[in-house]
Design a protein around this motif. Structure first.
Motif, PDB file in Angstrom:
ATOM      1  N   GLY A 334      16.768 -43.829   3.709  1.00 42.78           N
ATOM      2  CA  GLY A 334      16.598 -43.242   5.273  1.00 42.78           C
ATOM      3  C   GLY A 334      15.568 -42.992   5.866  1.00 42.78           C
ATOM      4  O   GLY A 334      14.565 -43.081   5.560  1.00 42.78           O
ATOM      5  N   SER A 335      15.661 -41.909   6.877  1.00 43.68           N
ATOM      6  CA  SER A 335      14.518 -41.378   7.477  1.00 43.68           C
ATOM      7  C   SER A 335      14.447 -39.866   7.133  1.00 43.68           C
ATOM      8  O   SER A 335      15.040 -39.019   7.097  1.00 43.68           O
ATOM      9  CB  SER A 335      14.797 -41.409   9.141  1.00 43.68           C
ATOM     10  OG  SER A 335      13.721 -40.866   9.859  1.00 43.68           O
ATOM     11  N   LEU A 336      12.870 -39.726   7.055  1.00 37.33           N
ATOM     12  CA  LEU A 336      12.488 -38.528   6.780  1.00 37.33           C
ATOM     13  C   LEU A 336      11.247 -38.109   7.490  1.00 37.33           C
ATOM     14  O   LEU A 336      10.103 -38.698   7.387  1.00 37.33           O
ATOM     15  CB  LEU A 336      12.101 -38.286   5.178  1.00 37.33           C
ATOM     16  CG  LEU A 336      13.382 -38.625   4.122  1.00 37.33           C
ATOM     17  CD1 LEU A 336      13.231 -40.039   3.706  1.00 37.33           C
ATOM     18  CD2 LEU A 336      12.866 -37.644   2.825  1.00 37.33           C
ATOM     19  N   GLN A 337      11.447 -36.989   8.074  1.00 36.52           N
ATOM     20  CA  GLN A 337      10.370 -36.416   9.236  1.00 36.52           C
ATOM     21  C   GLN A 337      10.011 -35.045   8.531  1.00 36.52           C
ATOM     22  O   GLN A 337      10.678 -34.106   8.193  1.00 36.52           O
ATOM     23  CB  GLN A 337      10.875 -36.301  10.434  1.00 36.52           C
ATOM     24  CG  GLN A 337      11.258 -37.701  11.345  1.00 36.52           C
ATOM     25  CD  GLN A 337      11.315 -37.386  12.584  1.00 36.52           C
ATOM     26  OE1 GLN A 337      11.514 -36.461  13.194  1.00 36.52           O
ATOM     27  NE2 GLN A 337      11.651 -38.563  13.359  1.00 36.52           N
ATOM     28  N   LEU A 338       8.354 -34.978   8.289  1.00 39.66           N
ATOM     29  CA  LEU A 338       8.005 -33.627   7.698  1.00 39.66           C
ATOM     30  C   LEU A 338       6.949 -32.948   8.446  1.00 39.66           C
ATOM     31  O   LEU A 338       6.254 -33.663   9.088  1.00 39.66           O
ATOM     32  CB  LEU A 338       7.288 -33.991   6.449  1.00 39.66           C
ATOM     33  CG  LEU A 338       6.610 -32.878   5.717  1.00 39.66           C
ATOM     34  CD1 LEU A 338       7.650 -31.838   5.206  1.00 39.66           C
ATOM     35  CD2 LEU A 338       5.888 -33.315   4.244  1.00 39.66           C
ATOM     36  N   THR A 339       7.312 -31.767   8.905  1.00 38.18           N
ATOM     37  CA  THR A 339       6.239 -30.850   9.752  1.00 38.18           C
ATOM     38  C   THR A 339       5.899 -29.529   8.726  1.00 38.18           C
ATOM     39  O   THR A 339       6.769 -28.818   8.358  1.00 38.18           O
ATOM     40  CB  THR A 339       7.219 -30.433  10.851  1.00 38.18           C
ATOM     41  OG1 THR A 339       7.724 -31.481  11.618  1.00 38.18           O
ATOM     42  CG2 THR A 339       6.214 -29.558  11.688  1.00 38.18           C
ATOM     43  N   VAL A 340       4.976 -29.373   8.879  1.00 36.25           N
ATOM     44  CA  VAL A 340       4.195 -28.174   8.018  1.00 36.25           C
ATOM     45  C   VAL A 340       3.595 -27.227   9.187  1.00 36.25           C
ATOM     46  O   VAL A 340       2.988 -27.607   9.897  1.00 36.25           O
ATOM     47  CB  VAL A 340       3.347 -28.673   7.117  1.00 36.25           C
ATOM     48  CG1 VAL A 340       2.630 -27.405   6.127  1.00 36.25           C
ATOM     49  CG2 VAL A 340       3.752 -29.643   5.954  1.00 36.25           C
ATOM     50  N   ARG A 350       2.251 -33.092  10.890  1.00 36.45           N
ATOM     51  CA  ARG A 350       3.476 -33.944  11.086  1.00 36.45           C
ATOM     52  C   ARG A 350       3.431 -35.475  10.845  1.00 36.45           C
ATOM     53  O   ARG A 350       2.621 -35.829  11.111  1.00 36.45           O
ATOM     54  CB  ARG A 350       3.937 -33.385  12.413  1.00 36.45           C
ATOM     55  CG  ARG A 350       5.088 -33.869  12.911  1.00 36.45           C
ATOM     56  CD  ARG A 350       5.469 -33.847  14.451  1.00 36.45           C
ATOM     57  NE  ARG A 350       5.697 -32.389  14.640  1.00 36.45           N
ATOM     58  CZ  ARG A 350       5.453 -31.357  15.610  1.00 36.45           C
ATOM     59  NH1 ARG A 350       4.713 -32.071  16.472  1.00 36.45           N
ATOM     60  NH2 ARG A 350       5.932 -30.392  15.880  1.00 36.45           N
ATOM     61  N   THR A 351       4.474 -35.721  10.134  1.00 37.19           N
ATOM     62  CA  THR A 351       4.881 -37.035  10.118  1.00 37.19           C
ATOM     63  C   THR A 351       6.116 -37.598  10.338  1.00 37.19           C
ATOM     64  O   THR A 351       6.959 -36.895  10.013  1.00 37.19           O
ATOM     65  CB  THR A 351       4.223 -37.577   8.636  1.00 37.19           C
ATOM     66  OG1 THR A 351       4.244 -39.067   8.517  1.00 37.19           O
ATOM     67  CG2 THR A 351       4.787 -36.810   7.500  1.00 37.19           C
ATOM     68  N   GLY A 352       6.241 -39.031  10.825  1.00 33.71           N
ATOM     69  CA  GLY A 352       7.462 -39.501  10.679  1.00 33.71           C
ATOM     70  C   GLY A 352       7.887 -40.128   9.700  1.00 33.71           C
ATOM     71  O   GLY A 352       9.152 -40.682   9.520  1.00 33.71           O
ATOM     72  N   ASP A 353       7.129 -40.400   8.517  1.00 35.77           N
ATOM     73  CA  ASP A 353       7.552 -40.815   7.394  1.00 35.77           C
ATOM     74  C   ASP A 353       6.829 -39.949   6.217  1.00 35.77           C
ATOM     75  O   ASP A 353       5.764 -40.111   5.784  1.00 35.77           O
ATOM     76  CB  ASP A 353       6.831 -42.354   7.076  1.00 35.77           C
ATOM     77  CG  ASP A 353       7.570 -43.057   5.821  1.00 35.77           C
ATOM     78  OD1 ASP A 353       8.075 -42.419   5.062  1.00 35.77           O
ATOM     79  OD2 ASP A 353       6.953 -44.129   5.685  1.00 35.77           O
ATOM     80  N   ALA A 354       7.790 -39.000   5.857  1.00 40.15           N
ATOM     81  CA  ALA A 354       7.656 -38.016   4.896  1.00 40.15           C
ATOM     82  C   ALA A 354       6.952 -38.587   3.429  1.00 40.15           C
ATOM     83  O   ALA A 354       6.560 -37.764   2.579  1.00 40.15           O
ATOM     84  CB  ALA A 354       8.691 -36.860   4.640  1.00 40.15           C
ATOM     85  N   ARG A 355       7.332 -39.930   3.322  1.00 37.15           N
ATOM     86  CA  ARG A 355       7.059 -40.603   1.984  1.00 37.15           C
ATOM     87  C   ARG A 355       5.546 -40.575   1.586  1.00 37.15           C
ATOM     88  O   ARG A 355       4.926 -40.584   0.639  1.00 37.15           O
ATOM     89  CB  ARG A 355       7.689 -41.776   1.943  1.00 37.15           C
ATOM     90  CG  ARG A 355       9.056 -42.087   1.864  1.00 37.15           C
ATOM     91  CD  ARG A 355       9.657 -43.444   2.010  1.00 37.15           C
ATOM     92  NE  ARG A 355      11.134 -43.568   1.986  1.00 37.15           N
ATOM     93  CZ  ARG A 355      11.702 -43.375   3.009  1.00 37.15           C
ATOM     94  NH1 ARG A 355      10.986 -43.235   4.264  1.00 37.15           N
ATOM     95  NH2 ARG A 355      13.110 -43.334   3.335  1.00 37.15           N
TER      96      ARG A 355
END
Length: 396
Positions: A334-340, A350-355
């Motif tokens: 699925g979709s994973l977005q990561l913000t620190v 910040r990224t739209g692909d946390a992988r």
């Protein structure tokens, strides 16, 4: 040019101007009574005082004996005066500054006499002062001294010390022995008449030992912060603010109260820092310690018991090939977005692909070690969404 010479020059130049008008052909054509014609007998006019400040009361008299039917015009403008302009009263008060002619009619042994004299009336304008101070030292200047035409100024510094300042560009500087408040008076003086106007001001020496400090910064609404200050010295200060990582900038807010509560417009969803700076730089005191407002963190969402994704609680981006990146673990479909975020709440990654994960850099520079918060937004292939929040420790 000394005060006395300057005052005398001004008086006599003004007097000569008046007499030049008196003796002009135009005045003669108007039958000026101050000019003696053929067969005209001159009287004797004495005025006391002939020079002084507003309101000036003068007493006129004749210096001749056996003089009768004495009448006066205390503001003679030329020509033949009307009967209503004449007065037998020898005492008159001037309520407006200027240079006046006094005309006296009288009779002696059946002969008509007339004579004129000059009266100078000075204004008593209170001088406008410019006062500045530094600790126990005060400086006074009079920017509009040319308008007042005083010959000198007498300053009473309020501690038993008097000083005389020149009438042209007067500036006085005085240092007090202690920090007690002082009442200062400045009196303009006309040489002739020894009179003038007085201005009084209060000077409070600055206190260098007690600078202002911020007790608290809190949000009182969505767009307003409240700053509580202690200012035991009562010295004027201004507020400066900055965003985290920025530089301090002066605001339009200033105060000299001892316990002010200052409200300022601000975005309460963003962190901001404040400090206080004394307005009087002579106090040689640095800015107060900064106090920062950090918006409260949103409540943590409930953890899902069947979550197939988890985040590590530490990583060390030291390029040793072990745990160098911060990234999610588990079933990552699925979709994973990561913000620190850093401790200020600012976004550092910040990224739209946390992988891909985060390598601990911001703008190609390594960030400091410490604890950072994160938010992971997850959308599974079946359309289910949730949000995971937590903290991670960055080590070297």
């Amino acid at each position: 040019m000394t005060n006395g010479v300057r005052g005398a020059a001004f008086f006599w130049s003004t007097l000569c101007t008046v007499f030049s008008v008196i003796c002009s052909p135009k005045c003669q054509a108007q039958s000026d009574q101050c000019i003696s014609g053929p067969g005209q007998f001159t009287g004797s006019l004495q005025i006391r005082p002939g020079i002084g400040c507003l309101p000036l009361t003068v007493t006129a008299s004749s210096g001749l004996k056996d003089v009768t039917n004495i009448r006066y015009v205390f503001d003679y403008q030329g020509g033949t005066p009307r009967a209503s302009d004449l007065t037998a009263d020898s005492v008159f008060t001037y309520h407006k500054a200027g240079l006046y002619r006094v005309l006296q009619y009288s009779e002696q042994n059946g002969r008509p006499l007339r004579v004129c004299a000059i009266v100078q009336v000075y204004d008593t304008l209170a001088p406008e002062l410019l006062v500045s101070g530094c600790l126990n030292r005060v400086m006074i200047s009079i920017p509009k001294s040319a308008e007042y035409q005083y010959d000198w100024y007498v300053v009473n510094w309020g501690d038993g010390t008097n000083e005389q300042l020149d009438g042209v560009g007067p500036v006085g500087v005085h240092t007090y022995a202690d920090g007690s408040p002082r009442s200062i008076s400045v009196r303009g003086v006309h040489l002739y008449g020894n009179c003038g106007g007085t201005t009084r001001v209060t000077f409070r020496p600055s206190t260098p030992s007690a600078g202002p400090v911020i007790d608290r910064v809190r949000a009182v609404s969505a767009d307003r912060l409240e700053i509580t200050v202690r200012n035991p010295g009562g010295n004027p200060f201004r507020v400066e603010q900055r965003s985290p990582g920025g530089i301090f900038e002066q605001t339009a807010t200033a105060s000299e109260a001892e316990h002010p509560v200052i409200q300022m417009e601000a975005d309460t969803t963003q962190p901001v820092c404040f400090r206080l700076v004394l307005a009087d730089t002579c106090l040689r005191a640095g800015p107060s310690p900064e106090v920062c407002y950090v918006p409260p963190k949103p409540p943590e969402p409930p953890k899902m018991a069947d979550s197939t994704v988890f985040m590590p609680d530490a990583f060390s981006p030291n390029q040793d090939g072990i745990n160098d990146r911060f990234l999610p673990q588990g079933l990552l479909g699925g979709s994973l977005q990561l913000t620190v975020y850093n401790r200020w709440g600012e976004v550092v990654f910040r990224t739209g692909d946390a992988r891909e994960g985060w390598d601990g850099y911001l703008d190609n520079q390594p960030v400091p070690t410490g604890t950072y918060s994160y938010r992971l937004d997850i959308e599974k292939p079946d359309g289910k969404r949730w949000q995971q929040r937590g903290t991670v420790v960055l080590t070297k």
